[in-house]
Design a protein around this motif. Structure first.
Motif, mmCIF file in Angstrom:
data_model
loop_
_atom_site.group_PDB
_atom_site.id
_atom_site.type_symbol
_atom_site.label_atom_id
_atom_site.label_comp_id
_atom_site.label_asym_id
_atom_site.label_seq_id
_atom_site.Cartn_x
_atom_site.Cartn_y
_atom_site.Cartn_z
ATOM 1 N N VAL A 17 0.838 -1.198 0.000
ATOM 2 C CA VAL A 17 0.000 0.000 0.000
ATOM 3 C C VAL A 17 0.875 1.252 0.000
ATOM 4 C CG1 VAL A 17 -1.674 1.330 1.340
ATOM 5 C CG2 VAL A 17 -1.979 -1.137 1.057
ATOM 6 N N THR A 18 1.957 1.221 0.758
ATOM 7 C CA THR A 18 2.879 2.356 0.781
ATOM 8 C C THR A 18 3.473 2.601 -0.600
ATOM 9 O OG1 THR A 18 3.432 2.013 3.114
ATOM 10 C CG2 THR A 18 5.031 3.238 1.780
ATOM 11 N N ALA A 19 3.852 1.525 -1.285
ATOM 12 C CA ALA A 19 4.389 1.667 -2.641
ATOM 13 C C ALA A 19 3.358 2.303 -3.563
ATOM 14 C CB ALA A 19 4.811 0.298 -3.179
ATOM 15 N N LEU A 20 2.106 1.904 -3.419
ATOM 16 C CA LEU A 20 1.053 2.461 -4.263
ATOM 17 C C LEU A 20 0.822 3.938 -3.951
ATOM 18 C CD1 LEU A 20 -1.143 2.097 -6.377
ATOM 19 C CD2 LEU A 20 -2.647 1.210 -4.584
ATOM 20 N N THR A 21 0.795 4.301 -2.678
ATOM 21 C CA THR A 21 0.580 5.706 -2.325
ATOM 22 C C THR A 21 1.782 6.564 -2.724
ATOM 23 O OG1 THR A 21 1.326 5.263 -0.051
ATOM 24 C CG2 THR A 21 -1.035 5.191 -0.475
ATOM 25 N N GLU A 22 2.992 5.999 -2.673
ATOM 26 C CA GLU A 22 4.163 6.743 -3.138
ATOM 27 C C GLU A 22 4.082 6.973 -4.645
ATOM 28 O OE1 GLU A 22 7.630 4.657 -1.839
ATOM 29 O OE2 GLU A 22 7.465 5.385 0.226
ATOM 30 N N GLN A 23 3.569 5.988 -5.369
ATOM 31 C CA GLN A 23 3.371 6.172 -6.805
ATOM 32 C C GLN A 23 2.345 7.269 -7.052
ATOM 33 O OE1 GLN A 23 1.085 6.344 -10.012
ATOM 34 N NE2 GLN A 23 0.237 4.774 -8.665
ATOM 35 N N LEU A 24 1.269 7.300 -6.259
ATOM 36 C CA LEU A 24 0.254 8.334 -6.423
ATOM 37 C C LEU A 24 0.817 9.721 -6.124
ATOM 38 C CD1 LEU A 24 -2.821 6.582 -4.768
ATOM 39 C CD2 LEU A 24 -2.639 7.264 -7.170
ATOM 40 N N ALA A 25 1.768 9.794 -5.177
ATOM 41 C CA ALA A 25 2.344 11.085 -4.780
ATOM 42 C C ALA A 25 3.382 11.604 -5.759
ATOM 43 C CB ALA A 25 2.972 10.954 -3.390
ATOM 44 N N LEU A 26 3.825 10.757 -6.696
ATOM 45 C CA LEU A 26 4.865 11.152 -7.644
ATOM 46 C C LEU A 26 4.311 12.160 -8.657
ATOM 47 C CD1 LEU A 26 7.778 10.555 -8.660
ATOM 48 C CD2 LEU A 26 6.774 8.759 -10.099
ATOM 49 N N ALA A 27 5.079 13.184 -8.963
ATOM 50 C CA ALA A 27 4.667 14.195 -9.953
ATOM 51 C C ALA A 27 5.911 14.839 -10.554
ATOM 52 C CB ALA A 27 3.790 15.253 -9.283
ATOM 53 N N PRO A 28 5.806 15.274 -11.824
ATOM 54 C CA PRO A 28 4.627 15.246 -12.697
ATOM 55 C C PRO A 28 4.571 13.935 -13.503
ATOM 56 C CG PRO A 28 6.363 16.532 -13.725
ATOM 57 C CD PRO A 28 6.914 16.062 -12.409
ATOM 58 N N LYS A 29 3.503 13.176 -13.337
ATOM 59 C CA LYS A 29 3.355 11.922 -14.081
ATOM 60 C C LYS A 29 2.583 12.195 -15.369
ATOM 61 C CE LYS A 29 1.433 9.160 -11.030
ATOM 62 N NZ LYS A 29 1.236 9.960 -9.794
ATOM 63 N N PRO A 30 3.141 11.856 -16.517
ATOM 64 C CA PRO A 30 2.478 12.184 -17.782
ATOM 65 C C PRO A 30 1.140 11.466 -17.952
ATOM 66 C CG PRO A 30 4.377 10.751 -18.149
ATOM 67 C CD PRO A 30 4.438 11.193 -16.724
ATOM 68 N N GLY A 31 0.074 12.268 -18.008
ATOM 69 C CA GLY A 31 -1.257 11.738 -18.259
ATOM 70 C C GLY A 31 -1.908 11.044 -17.087
ATOM 71 N N LEU A 32 -1.218 10.920 -15.965
ATOM 72 C CA LEU A 32 -1.720 10.146 -14.832
ATOM 73 C C LEU A 32 -2.096 11.050 -13.662
ATOM 74 C CD1 LEU A 32 0.928 7.303 -14.992
ATOM 75 C CD2 LEU A 32 -1.544 6.974 -15.252
ATOM 76 N N PRO A 33 -3.027 10.604 -12.803
ATOM 77 C CA PRO A 33 -3.372 11.398 -11.620
ATOM 78 C C PRO A 33 -2.151 11.625 -10.733
ATOM 79 C CG PRO A 33 -4.956 9.612 -11.954
ATOM 80 C CD PRO A 33 -3.814 9.362 -12.900
ATOM 81 N N ASP A 34 -1.972 12.844 -10.280
ATOM 82 C CA ASP A 34 -0.883 13.148 -9.352
ATOM 83 C C ASP A 34 -1.280 14.369 -8.520
ATOM 84 O OD1 ASP A 34 -0.088 15.570 -10.658
ATOM 85 O OD2 ASP A 34 1.214 14.473 -12.019
ATOM 86 N N PRO A 35 -0.461 14.774 -7.549
ATOM 87 C CA PRO A 35 -0.867 15.857 -6.647
ATOM 88 C C PRO A 35 -1.196 17.182 -7.325
ATOM 89 C CG PRO A 35 0.931 14.630 -5.684
ATOM 90 C CD PRO A 35 0.772 14.116 -7.081
ATOM 91 N N ARG A 36 -0.745 17.396 -8.548
ATOM 92 C CA ARG A 36 -1.111 18.625 -9.247
ATOM 93 C C ARG A 36 -2.617 18.741 -9.425
ATOM 94 N NH1 ARG A 36 1.847 18.069 -14.715
ATOM 95 N NH2 ARG A 36 1.179 15.928 -14.320
ATOM 96 N N ASP A 37 -3.308 17.590 -9.466
ATOM 97 C CA ASP A 37 -4.750 17.579 -9.681
ATOM 98 C C ASP A 37 -5.515 18.143 -8.486
ATOM 99 O OD1 ASP A 37 -4.356 16.327 -12.145
ATOM 100 O OD2 ASP A 37 -4.421 14.331 -11.252
ATOM 101 N N LEU A 38 -4.860 18.232 -7.329
ATOM 102 C CA LEU A 38 -5.560 18.699 -6.132
ATOM 103 C C LEU A 38 -6.037 20.136 -6.277
ATOM 104 C CD1 LEU A 38 -3.253 17.104 -3.417
ATOM 105 C CD2 LEU A 38 -5.535 16.337 -4.119
ATOM 106 N N GLY A 39 -5.434 20.901 -7.176
ATOM 107 C CA GLY A 39 -5.852 22.273 -7.399
ATOM 108 C C GLY A 39 -7.011 22.407 -8.375
ATOM 109 N N VAL A 40 -7.434 21.296 -8.962
ATOM 110 C CA VAL A 40 -8.543 21.302 -9.928
ATOM 111 C C VAL A 40 -9.717 20.567 -9.279
ATOM 112 C CG1 VAL A 40 -9.274 20.659 -12.243
ATOM 113 C CG2 VAL A 40 -6.876 21.235 -11.801
ATOM 114 N N PRO A 41 -10.870 21.217 -9.096
ATOM 115 C CA PRO A 41 -11.945 20.621 -8.291
ATOM 116 C C PRO A 41 -12.281 19.174 -8.625
ATOM 117 C CG PRO A 41 -12.471 22.889 -8.810
ATOM 118 C CD PRO A 41 -11.195 22.578 -9.538
ATOM 119 N N ALA A 42 -12.661 18.884 -9.874
ATOM 120 C CA ALA A 42 -13.073 17.522 -10.204
ATOM 121 C C ALA A 42 -11.909 16.553 -10.134
ATOM 122 C CB ALA A 42 -13.701 17.490 -11.602
#
Length: 282
Positions: free
Chosen positions: A14-39
């Motif tokens: 689970v930690t590996a998965l959350t670290e992958q989610l926290a990585l940015a900027p990921k091309p075309g993939l969800p990442d923390p930059r999306d937190l500034g966009v409502p949807a």
């Protein structure tokens, strides 16, 4: 191996998965930059939350493998049943992570079969598990298997049955980038691009067709050939690549799950310390 070690393996995944989610900027993939966009921000928060819902199922997979002691048809059926139940739980928690669950579930089970194995040995141990038939699986073909059959792509099952070659490529890319002086973020981005550059992603084939898949593979190679993300040229190419994928709504989901698999393997062997046990119980 005991139940606390099963929980530790699951938590490492689970930690590996959350670290992958926290990585940015990921091309075309969800990442923390999306937190500034409502949807998009809601979607990213949901993915981070639902990742936690994988832990009970991954713990159960580790325990099943530990009880079995070897790859057997019965173990494969049990892993499949746990996986389907976990997919339901993850769906209730916000959804996502189906591909990552397949990758991490097999790797967690393989790690439980070989408690002190190296990353390469765990990948090798996952291969015979994946080669077995899950007799409890639904008879109706999944979208991924249908796309694999249509285009002759390996797909998630083929990747696992081949011994996760793209997870191994990601491990090599991580080591190469670090040895060349790249920071951890850039090393992980280079590993992600390395996977994207050759993976036959069935999600992309579904949404973008073969031309879209080839373009994604080429864009990943271009960023790497520009020097990788630790260089100004590579970072510039990555930004352009990301913009292209987002403009076309092309999401290379398969690559992200395989990177998470590589990050999990790098955490092995998992050793349970008194502090870790306390945190697991908290």
């Amino acid at each position: 191996m005991n139940s606390r070690e099963d929980e530790a393996l699951a938590q490492a995944a689970v930690t590996a998965l959350t670290e992958q989610l926290a990585l940015a900027p990921k091309p075309g993939l969800p990442d923390p930059r999306d937190l500034g966009v409502p949807a998009a921000g809601r979607d990213h928060r949901a993915l981070r939350w639902s990742a936690k819902a994988l832990a009970p199922g991954l713990t159960a997979m580790a325990a099943a493998a530990r009880r079995s002691g070897e790859p057997t048809p019965l173990l494969r059926a049990e892993l499949g049943a746990i996986g389907r139940s976990t997919e339901h739980s993850v769906g209730l928690a916000g959804g996502g992570h189906r591909g990552a669950l397949w990758v991490l579930g097999l790797l967690v089970a393989a790690a439980a079969l070989n408690p002190r194995a190296s990353a390469r040995e765990v990948v090798a141990a996952a291969k015979p598990i994946a080669a077995l038939t899950d007799k409890g699986a639904p008879r109706r073909p999944s979208r991924g298997s249908s796309i694999s059959a249509k285009y002759g792509a390996a797909g998630a099952r083929g990747e696992a049955r081949a011994g996760f070659p793209h997870v191994r490529r990601a491990l090599d890319a991580l080591a190469t980038a670090r040895s060349s002086g790249a920071g951890e973020t850039e090393a992980r981005l280079d590993a992600l691009l390395t996977v994207m550059s050759t993976l036959q992603d069935t999600e992309l084939l579904h949404s973008a067709g073969p031309p879209g898949l080839r373009r994604v593979q080429a864009g990943a190679r271009e960023a790497l050939e520009a020097g990788g993300t630790a260089t100004p040229q590579g970072a510039e190419q990555l930004a352009a690549f990301d913009g292209e994928l987002r403009a076309n709504a092309w999401i290379p989901r398969g690559s992200s799950g395989l990177l998470a698999g590589a990050l999990f393997l790098e955490s092995l062997p998992v050793v349970v310390t008194p502090h870790a046990v306390g945190s697991l119980a908290a």
